[in-house]
Design a protein around this motif. Structure first.
Motif, PDB file in Angstrom:
ATOM      1  N   GLY A  83       0.889  -1.259   0.194  1.00 59.40           N
ATOM      2  CA  GLY A  83      -0.029   0.077  -0.032  1.00 59.40           C
ATOM      3  C   GLY A  83       0.960   0.938   0.191  1.00 59.40           C
ATOM      4  O   GLY A  83       0.559   2.199  -0.772  1.00 59.40           O
ATOM      5  N   LEU A  84       1.811   1.241   0.976  1.00 57.26           N
ATOM      6  CA  LEU A  84       2.842   2.460   0.828  1.00 57.26           C
ATOM      7  C   LEU A  84       3.453   2.636  -0.440  1.00 57.26           C
ATOM      8  O   LEU A  84       3.445   3.814  -1.120  1.00 57.26           O
ATOM      9  CB  LEU A  84       3.769   2.153   2.016  1.00 57.26           C
ATOM     10  N   ALA A  85       3.721   1.465  -1.172  1.00 54.86           N
ATOM     11  CA  ALA A  85       4.370   1.566  -2.526  1.00 54.86           C
ATOM     12  C   ALA A  85       3.356   2.110  -3.551  1.00 54.86           C
ATOM     13  O   ALA A  85       3.692   3.084  -4.275  1.00 54.86           O
ATOM     14  CB  ALA A  85       4.952   0.292  -2.928  1.00 54.86           C
ATOM     15  N   ARG A  86       2.082   1.604  -3.389  1.00 52.17           N
ATOM     16  CA  ARG A  86       1.161   2.222  -4.480  1.00 52.17           C
ATOM     17  C   ARG A  86       0.860   3.570  -4.180  1.00 52.17           C
ATOM     18  O   ARG A  86       0.559   4.382  -5.213  1.00 52.17           O
ATOM     19  CB  ARG A  86       0.077   1.257  -4.202  1.00 52.17           C
ATOM     20  N   TRP A  99      -8.566   1.193   4.737  1.00 48.51           N
ATOM     21  CA  TRP A  99      -9.560   0.648   5.410  1.00 48.51           C
ATOM     22  C   TRP A  99     -10.001  -0.809   4.725  1.00 48.51           C
ATOM     23  O   TRP A  99     -10.723  -1.528   5.312  1.00 48.51           O
ATOM     24  CB  TRP A  99     -10.811   1.571   5.068  1.00 48.51           C
ATOM     25  N   GLY A 100      -9.956  -0.897   3.417  1.00 50.53           N
ATOM     26  CA  GLY A 100      -9.887  -2.162   2.584  1.00 50.53           C
ATOM     27  C   GLY A 100      -8.929  -2.988   3.272  1.00 50.53           C
ATOM     28  O   GLY A 100      -9.582  -4.210   3.444  1.00 50.53           O
ATOM     29  N   THR A 108     -11.828  -6.256  -1.127  1.00 47.68           N
ATOM     30  CA  THR A 108     -11.185  -4.971  -0.532  1.00 47.68           C
ATOM     31  C   THR A 108      -9.756  -4.732  -0.414  1.00 47.68           C
ATOM     32  O   THR A 108      -9.017  -4.009  -0.143  1.00 47.68           O
ATOM     33  CB  THR A 108     -11.776  -4.754   0.720  1.00 47.68           C
ATOM     34  N   ILE A 109      -8.935  -5.822  -0.854  1.00 47.55           N
ATOM     35  CA  ILE A 109      -7.520  -5.791  -0.867  1.00 47.55           C
ATOM     36  C   ILE A 109      -6.991  -6.084  -2.328  1.00 47.55           C
ATOM     37  O   ILE A 109      -7.674  -6.615  -3.043  1.00 47.55           O
ATOM     38  CB  ILE A 109      -6.773  -6.899   0.379  1.00 47.55           C
ATOM     39  N   GLU A 110      -5.977  -5.608  -2.450  1.00 44.51           N
ATOM     40  CA  GLU A 110      -5.368  -5.667  -4.091  1.00 44.51           C
ATOM     41  C   GLU A 110      -4.957  -7.049  -4.297  1.00 44.51           C
ATOM     42  O   GLU A 110      -4.952  -7.492  -5.278  1.00 44.51           O
ATOM     43  CB  GLU A 110      -4.596  -4.408  -4.381  1.00 44.51           C
ATOM     44  N   TRP A 111      -4.387  -7.850  -3.217  1.00 44.09           N
ATOM     45  CA  TRP A 111      -3.564  -9.191  -3.459  1.00 44.09           C
ATOM     46  C   TRP A 111      -4.795  -9.900  -2.807  1.00 44.09           C
ATOM     47  O   TRP A 111      -4.671 -10.324  -1.718  1.00 44.09           O
ATOM     48  CB  TRP A 111      -2.351  -9.201  -2.513  1.00 44.09           C
ATOM     49  N   PHE A 170     -24.841  -1.188  -0.892  1.00 44.87           N
ATOM     50  CA  PHE A 170     -23.312  -1.083  -0.146  1.00 44.87           C
ATOM     51  C   PHE A 170     -22.564  -0.041  -0.790  1.00 44.87           C
ATOM     52  O   PHE A 170     -21.272  -0.238  -0.745  1.00 44.87           O
ATOM     53  CB  PHE A 170     -23.026  -2.540  -0.048  1.00 44.87           C
ATOM     54  N   GLU A 171     -23.279   0.947  -1.513  1.00 39.94           N
ATOM     55  CA  GLU A 171     -22.184   1.944  -2.327  1.00 39.94           C
ATOM     56  C   GLU A 171     -21.416   2.359  -1.463  1.00 39.94           C
ATOM     57  O   GLU A 171     -19.917   2.790  -1.776  1.00 39.94           O
ATOM     58  CB  GLU A 171     -22.988   2.583  -3.130  1.00 39.94           C
ATOM     59  N   GLY A 172     -22.047   3.032  -0.161  1.00 40.46           N
ATOM     60  CA  GLY A 172     -21.039   3.712   0.611  1.00 40.46           C
ATOM     61  C   GLY A 172     -19.986   2.938   1.242  1.00 40.46           C
ATOM     62  O   GLY A 172     -18.724   3.536   1.166  1.00 40.46           O
ATOM     63  N   LEU A 173     -20.253   1.699   1.705  1.00 40.78           N
ATOM     64  CA  LEU A 173     -19.329   0.916   2.364  1.00 40.78           C
ATOM     65  C   LEU A 173     -18.309   0.479   1.251  1.00 40.78           C
ATOM     66  O   LEU A 173     -16.871   0.532   1.533  1.00 40.78           O
ATOM     67  CB  LEU A 173     -19.974  -0.428   2.713  1.00 40.78           C
ATOM     68  N   ASN A 174     -18.534   0.295  -0.020  1.00 40.49           N
ATOM     69  CA  ASN A 174     -17.711   0.066  -1.277  1.00 40.49           C
ATOM     70  C   ASN A 174     -16.615   1.116  -1.315  1.00 40.49           C
ATOM     71  O   ASN A 174     -15.257   0.954  -1.697  1.00 40.49           O
ATOM     72  CB  ASN A 174     -18.233  -0.593  -2.378  1.00 40.49           C
ATOM     73  N   ARG A 175     -17.210   2.320  -1.443  1.00 40.91           N
ATOM     74  CA  ARG A 175     -16.312   3.526  -1.578  1.00 40.91           C
ATOM     75  C   ARG A 175     -15.406   3.618  -0.480  1.00 40.91           C
ATOM     76  O   ARG A 175     -14.324   3.941  -0.618  1.00 40.91           O
ATOM     77  CB  ARG A 175     -17.202   4.810  -1.600  1.00 40.91           C
ATOM     78  N   ALA A 176     -15.708   3.539   0.744  1.00 39.83           N
ATOM     79  CA  ALA A 176     -14.901   3.704   1.991  1.00 39.83           C
ATOM     80  C   ALA A 176     -13.759   2.418   1.969  1.00 39.83           C
ATOM     81  O   ALA A 176     -12.659   2.871   2.611  1.00 39.83           O
ATOM     82  CB  ALA A 176     -15.813   3.369   3.092  1.00 39.83           C
ATOM     83  N   VAL A 177     -14.090   1.115   1.597  1.00 40.24           N
ATOM     84  CA  VAL A 177     -13.191   0.422   1.521  1.00 40.24           C
ATOM     85  C   VAL A 177     -12.376  -0.422   0.385  1.00 40.24           C
ATOM     86  O   VAL A 177     -11.528  -1.039   0.224  1.00 40.24           O
ATOM     87  CB  VAL A 177     -13.726  -1.066   2.193  1.00 40.24           C
TER      88      VAL A 177
END
Length: 357
Positions: A83-86, A99-100, A108-111, A170-177
């Motif tokens: 995440g820091l690299a990205r 948050w993800g 909610t995670i990239e890997w 869950f649009e709000g949740l999806n944006r948050a995470v």
């Protein structure tokens, strides 16, 4: 202390090969028949094997600390570093990324494959607590066996209920995470799947003695293979826990159990196969590390090869090999570096495990 059960390591080795292959372009680009076959049992296999070596008499504090060190630490270290690299190089939104990461599901995670780590932590801790309570009430295997069936049924119902929910809620949740798939991301740490995963862990625990003394029986193997093939031919159900997919209750569960039996049968033979058996056992003992790094590795290699070659299946095959071998090379380097070892590998000693050194 008893000798380590090599056949379980080999079974994990077979399982991690299936995981890496299941995330390969050959399987993933069309989600065809190979996908449905592999996914019908490869994750239940890992939960089952975790239960087969689960020692519910271990001190809870020691057990908890080890599982945090072995499962949660690499999850947060790897995703935080990524995440820091990205954030630095790609300018992604830091808040939604982290948050993800804390939410910790495949959406909610990239890997994506790392969703397994916090979820396995939840499932195995729940299994430990349930087993301790059940053994206080009534020692024996009847209550764990009954609890396995109840948990599996409840888990399938919950999974199917959540899978059918309207994603727009869950649009709000999806944006948050940071869930860009715009689907229901599941409960944090895939808690909605815990009934299914814990059920297979308990099944492994119940079958511990049989697993430790497992012997290959040609006629049973042939029957199991025929049944497994027949179920896929006539019903072709599958399981994809990350996508909240669990097919027909009875067919999917039967396919998973038959797949587990077939892998155990193969591993019981391969432990006497010399170098192939040793290689699979080594993959098995390194399976968690491969689980973490394989997907990024093989898709990166596949992308690089695709820029210079139009042979997609050849590129994917080479990427598959890289997805297995490069994480092993990285593991060797990590073991030799004290700092990386402390970040990515367990520092504590595992509590004494039934049937394992």
């Amino acid at each position: 202390m008893s000798e380590r059960n090599t056949s379980i390591d080999i079974a994990k080795g077979i399982g991690i090969i299936l995981v890496v292959f299941g995330h390969n372009w050959i399987i993933a680009h069309d989600h065809g028949e190979l996908f449905r076959i592999i996914f019908s049992f490869h994750m239940p296999l890992f939960f089952f094997l975790s239960g087969a070596v689960l020692h519910q008499d271990a001190d809870f504090r020691d057990f908890l600390v080890f599982k945090i060190d072995a499962l949660l630490k690499p999850f947060f270290v790897v995703l935080s570093a990524w995440g820091l690299a990205r954030i630095v190089w790609s300018g992604i939104d830091a808040r939604s990324y982290f948050w993800g990461m804390l939410y910790g599901t495949g959406s909610t995670i990239e890997w994506v494959p790392l969703w397994y780590l916090p979820h396995l932590f939840l499932a195995i801790i729940l299994a430990w607590i349930l087993l301790r309570l059940m053994h206080r009430l009534r020692p024996g295997m009847l209550l764990p066996a009954l609890s396995t069936a109840i948990l599996l049924a409840l888990g399938i119902v919950m999974t199917q209920q959540f899978a059918g929910m309207d994603a727009q809620q869950f649009e709000g949740l999806n944006r948050a995470v940071g869930n860009h798939q715009h689907n229901f991301p599941g409960l944090p740490w895939s808690l909605d799947l815990v009934g299914i995963s814990t059920a297979f862990i308990l099944l492994g625990y119940v079958m511990h003695e049989h697993v430790m003394r497992f012997r290959f029986q040609p006629w049973m193997f042939a029957i199991a293979l025929l049944l497994f093939a027949a179920l896929h031919f006539f019903f072709d159900e599958t399981i994809d826990l990350n996508m909240r997919l669990y097919g027909n209750w009875w067919i999917s569960t039967a396919q998973a159990i038959l797949g587990i039996y077939l892998v155990l049968s193969l591993s019981s033979c391969l432990q006497y196969a010399g170098l192939p058996g040793k290689a699979l056992a080594y993959l098995g003992t390194s399976s968690l590390f491969i689980m973490i790094f394989h997907s990024w590795t093989e898709w990166k290699i596949f992308g690089m090869l695709s820029r210079v070659s139009t042979y997609a299946y050849l590129n994917a095959s080479l990427a598959f090999v890289a997805g297995l071998l490069l994480p092993l090379l990285l593991l060797m380097l990590v073991k030799k570096n004290k700092f990386l070892h402390s970040l990515l590998l367990p520092r504590t000693h595992i509590p004494k495990v039934r049937g394992s050194a």
